[in-house]
Design an enzyme around this catalytic site. Structure first.
Site, mmCIF file in Angstrom:
data_model
loop_
_atom_site.group_PDB
_atom_site.id
_atom_site.type_symbol
_atom_site.label_atom_id
_atom_site.label_comp_id
_atom_site.label_asym_id
_atom_site.label_seq_id
_atom_site.Cartn_x
_atom_site.Cartn_y
_atom_site.Cartn_z
ATOM 1 N N GLN A 67 0.849 -1.193 0.000
ATOM 2 C CA GLN A 67 0.000 0.000 0.000
ATOM 3 C C GLN A 67 0.884 1.242 0.000
ATOM 4 O O GLN A 67 1.693 1.459 0.914
ATOM 5 C CB GLN A 67 -0.943 0.042 1.204
ATOM 6 C CG GLN A 67 -2.004 1.133 1.025
ATOM 7 C CD GLN A 67 -2.856 1.356 2.248
ATOM 8 O OE1 GLN A 67 -2.341 1.712 3.293
ATOM 9 N NE2 GLN A 67 -4.158 1.163 2.130
ATOM 10 N N TYR A 86 -5.820 11.139 3.915
ATOM 11 C CA TYR A 86 -4.420 11.374 3.595
ATOM 12 C C TYR A 86 -4.306 12.126 2.262
ATOM 13 O O TYR A 86 -5.299 12.616 1.735
ATOM 14 C CB TYR A 86 -3.648 10.065 3.632
ATOM 15 C CG TYR A 86 -3.659 9.430 5.010
ATOM 16 C CD1 TYR A 86 -3.094 10.104 6.097
ATOM 17 C CD2 TYR A 86 -4.265 8.200 5.244
ATOM 18 C CE1 TYR A 86 -3.117 9.561 7.376
ATOM 19 C CE2 TYR A 86 -4.300 7.642 6.520
ATOM 20 C CZ TYR A 86 -3.724 8.328 7.580
ATOM 21 O OH TYR A 86 -3.756 7.797 8.856
ATOM 22 N N ARG A 146 -7.558 2.430 -2.709
ATOM 23 C CA ARG A 146 -8.465 2.502 -1.573
ATOM 24 C C ARG A 146 -9.064 3.904 -1.518
ATOM 25 O O ARG A 146 -8.335 4.903 -1.631
ATOM 26 C CB ARG A 146 -7.717 2.196 -0.270
ATOM 27 C CG ARG A 146 -8.658 1.841 0.880
ATOM 28 C CD ARG A 146 -7.923 1.429 2.133
ATOM 29 N NE ARG A 146 -8.760 0.548 2.939
ATOM 30 C CZ ARG A 146 -8.625 0.380 4.245
ATOM 31 N NH1 ARG A 146 -7.693 1.037 4.912
ATOM 32 N NH2 ARG A 146 -9.410 -0.450 4.910
ATOM 33 N N GLY A 178 -9.210 -6.553 9.587
ATOM 34 C CA GLY A 178 -8.121 -5.819 10.200
ATOM 35 C C GLY A 178 -7.740 -6.333 11.567
ATOM 36 O O GLY A 178 -7.007 -7.304 11.712
ATOM 37 N N ARG A 179 -8.258 -5.711 12.608
ATOM 38 C CA ARG A 179 -7.832 -6.012 13.968
ATOM 39 C C ARG A 179 -7.991 -7.486 14.355
ATOM 40 O O ARG A 179 -7.131 -8.013 15.079
ATOM 41 C CB ARG A 179 -8.576 -5.109 14.945
ATOM 42 C CG ARG A 179 -8.114 -3.657 14.856
ATOM 43 C CD ARG A 179 -8.924 -2.744 15.739
ATOM 44 N NE ARG A 179 -8.331 -1.410 15.798
ATOM 45 C CZ ARG A 179 -8.849 -0.396 16.491
ATOM 46 N NH1 ARG A 179 -9.979 -0.575 17.177
ATOM 47 N NH2 ARG A 179 -8.248 0.775 16.503
#
Length: 345
Positions: free
Chosen positions: A99, A177, A224, A314-315
């Site tokens: 990424q 971002y 993304r 994810g987590r």
């Protein structure tokens, strides 16, 4: 939940072993020089049974950094560090995308002793995560020449990713971002060819996509996106028109996939008509990756209902390196805890 474990063909180049992806998870554990470590290689290799790993966000050049000890892809040492990661993943039968990341206004001079750059001179309020003593500064608006250089730097980082052995790249265009800052009115106040209209606000994102496609092939490129503003920037109803245009353009580029960027897909956005994942499905014709606090059962249900094609986890994958095996056996998953962020298991 068998649908989660079925192979999935992204394109003529890439077929995934199953429909579960590892979401990009910033761990801040790169070594000196922002070089990936042997510990990181072992961490990723233990999760190589998922269909596709997306690496932690990886900076394309020094001023892209916004968190401590995040890995890069702009030096030879970093490329060689990533080579040990990709070799370990491939040895365990996995696939991995890098990424590519620039945080824009969410950087700080502490990391690179230079200016903070962004689409416009609009500061984010708050302090740097994990370094609360650092508060965000007003960035300097990029010049058109600097934007063109950034496009070249993204392209070079993609080439470096392939040299490092990655199977492809995911462009980080989400979560407030740099690329996302161009795509939202609250952070893009420009009146030149990079602002003030959906076409102009999408120009930088599409230029990055096209530069990387030209270097490594569209079949190995993904992006993304966060059409719903929910973190690091404020929502504006006009954002919908930007993403309507951007997605129509991406439909013409045959990318590997589009990946939703959101922490919880239960969130809804009035200007998107509901869930961000449903908005993307309605407007993007290619492979779509859903994400956002999905349990295995909810993910299987959503894929069966054709809300998206693959799910990024994810987590739970931080807490359970053997996530897929546990789901297959119907075993209880270890709950995620923030204390798990201090070690790579």
């Amino acid at each position: 939940m068998n649908i989660l474990f079925q192979p999935y063909r992204l394109n003529d180049t890439l077929t995934l072993a199953n429909r579960v992806m590892m979401a990009p998870l910033t761990r801040c554990m790169a070594g000196p020089g922002l070089v990936p470590t042997e510990q990181m290689a072992a961490y990723y290799a233990r999760r190589a049974d998922v269909g596709l790993i997306v690496s932690e966000a990886t900076i394309i050049r020094p001023d892209a950094q916004g968190y401590p000890n995040t890995p890069g892809l702009f030096s030879q040492g970093q490329i060689e560090g990533w080579q040990q990661v990709t070799r370990a993943v491939h040895a365990n039968g996995g696939k991995i995308f890098a990424q590519l990341w620039h945080v824009g206004r969410l950087s700080h001079p502490f990391f690179h002793q230079g200016e903070v750059l962004a689409p416009s001179a609009v500061a984010h309020q708050g302090s740097v995560p994990r370094m609360r003593e650092l508060t965000y500064q007003v960035p300097r608006a990029l010049t058109p020449d600097e934007i063109e250089q950034l496009v070249r730097d993204y392209g070079k980082a993609a080439e470096n990713a392939m040299e490092a052995g990655f199977d492809g790249v995911e462009i980080h265009g989400a979560n407030g971002y740099l690329i996302d800052q161009f795509l939202h009115y609250s952070t893009n106040l420009r009146t030149d060819e990079y602002g003030d209209s959906p076409q102009n606000m999408s120009r930088f994102a599409l230029a990055v996509v096209d530069a990387i496609r030209a270097r490594i092939g569209a079949d190995r490129v993904a992006i993304r996106l966060s059409p719903g503003a929910y973190v690091h920037l404020a929502a504006d109803p006009r954002d919908r028109e930007v993403f309507d245009y951007l997605l129509a353009q991406l439909n013409q580029r045959a990318l590997a996939y589009v990946h939703l960027g959101i922490f919880d897909d239960k969130l809804t956005f009035d200007y998107l008509g509901g869930h961000a994942s449903d908005y993307l499905r309605a407007h993007y014709q290619g492979n779509l990756v859903g994400v956002g606090n999905y349990s295995p059962a909810r993910a299987a249900e959503a894929i069966t209902a054709n809300r998206f094609d693959l799910v990024a986890i994810g987590r739970p994958l931080i807490a359970n390196p053997d996530y897929l095996d546990k789901v297959k056996r119907g075993e209880e998953l270890v709950p995620y805890a923030e204390t798990m962020l201090t070690s790579l298991v």
